[in-house]
Scaffold this motif. Structure first.
Motif, short mmCIF file in Angstrom:
data_model
loop_
_atom_site.label_atom_id
_atom_site.label_comp_id
_atom_site.label_asym_id
_atom_site.label_seq_id
_atom_site.Cartn_x
_atom_site.Cartn_y
_atom_site.Cartn_z
N THR A 164 0.81 -1.23 0.00
CA THR A 164 0.00 0.00 0.00
C THR A 164 0.84 1.27 0.00
OG1 THR A 164 -0.15 -0.13 2.41
CG2 THR A 164 -1.96 -1.09 1.15
N SER A 188 -7.08 -2.80 5.42
CA SER A 188 -7.05 -3.81 4.36
C SER A 188 -6.54 -5.14 4.87
CB SER A 188 -6.16 -3.34 3.20
OG SER A 188 -4.80 -3.30 3.60
N GLN A 219 -5.23 2.90 5.80
CA GLN A 219 -5.74 2.02 4.76
C GLN A 219 -5.06 0.65 4.82
OE1 GLN A 219 -4.96 4.50 1.33
NE2 GLN A 219 -7.07 5.24 1.24
#
Length: 214
Positions: free
Chosen positions: A166, A212, A208
């Protein structure tokens, strides 16, 4: 004999701490005393003592009858760290903008521009060094020491982002370049804006990643 013992403990400490920092031990992963002893050739007693020292620094979690584990990365911990960075970095950068050497800023810009971003360790070492440089501009030893400890956590979060796929390192040169340019121009508004943007973007990516992975 005591000096040798201390040296072995320090070697074990450095080895384990580095693996925690680069997420070679993933958050929550078990850390096995015997395995470390086998990997390093260091006896189990110095390894155990090193783990106890790391526990005192909250860098490992020792659970009775369960074992030793790398600390988790939590949403609360991420939010707290980035809140501190927002409160400190822009203020330090603006207030002490005259303490930044222009030649050093240009050197950092060159390094960021030419860095192989596929090399996680080199990238995050440079990133942490630059943000520590900002904190050090206040010339406050206590603040610098505090920031150094916090940047260990920041490095670990960045490494975890990268492992999870990410991290957006391809955008980080432009973000660091903008901060450096604002510091070179000694433009208070731009310094604050570029620092806040960079920190906020990193914050979002880190959250995030955590979500995730749930």
């Amino acid at each position: 004999m005591e000096n040798i013992k201390k040296t072995l403990k320090q070697q074990a400490y450095d080895y384990i701490k580095h693996k925690i920092k680069v997420c070679a031990y993933l958050p929550g992963e078990a850390i096995h005393e015997l395995r470390i002893a086998e990997e390093t050739g260091i006896g189990r007693t110095p390894v155990r003592e090193a783990l106890l020292s790391l526990k005192e620094e909250n860098l490992v979690e020792i659970r009775p009858r369960k074992g030793t584990f790398a600390p988790l990365i939590t949403e609360e911990g991420i939010n707290e760290m980035y809140q501190i960075r927002r409160l400190l970095e822009p203020v330090i950068a603006v207030r002490y903008k005259h303490n930044f050497e222009k030649s050093q800023l240009l050197d950092y810009d060159f390094l960021f521009k030419n860095l192989d971003i596929s090399n996680d360790e080199k990238y995050y070492n440079l990133d942490i060094e630059f943000h520590q440089y900002i904190a050090d501009a206040a010339k406050n030893p206590a603040l610098s020491e505090f920031y150094q400890k916090m940047m260990f956590t920041q490095y670990r979060i960045g490494a975890y982002n990268s492992i999870c796929g990410t991290a957006k390192k391809e955008h980080y040169y432009s973000e660091h370049h903008a901060i450096i340019l604002a510091l070179l121009e000694e433009d208070d508004k731009k310094i604050e804006e570029t620092c806040m943007y960079h920190i906020s973007r990193s914050h979002i990516i880190s959250l995030q990643t955590l979500r995730s992975d749930i």
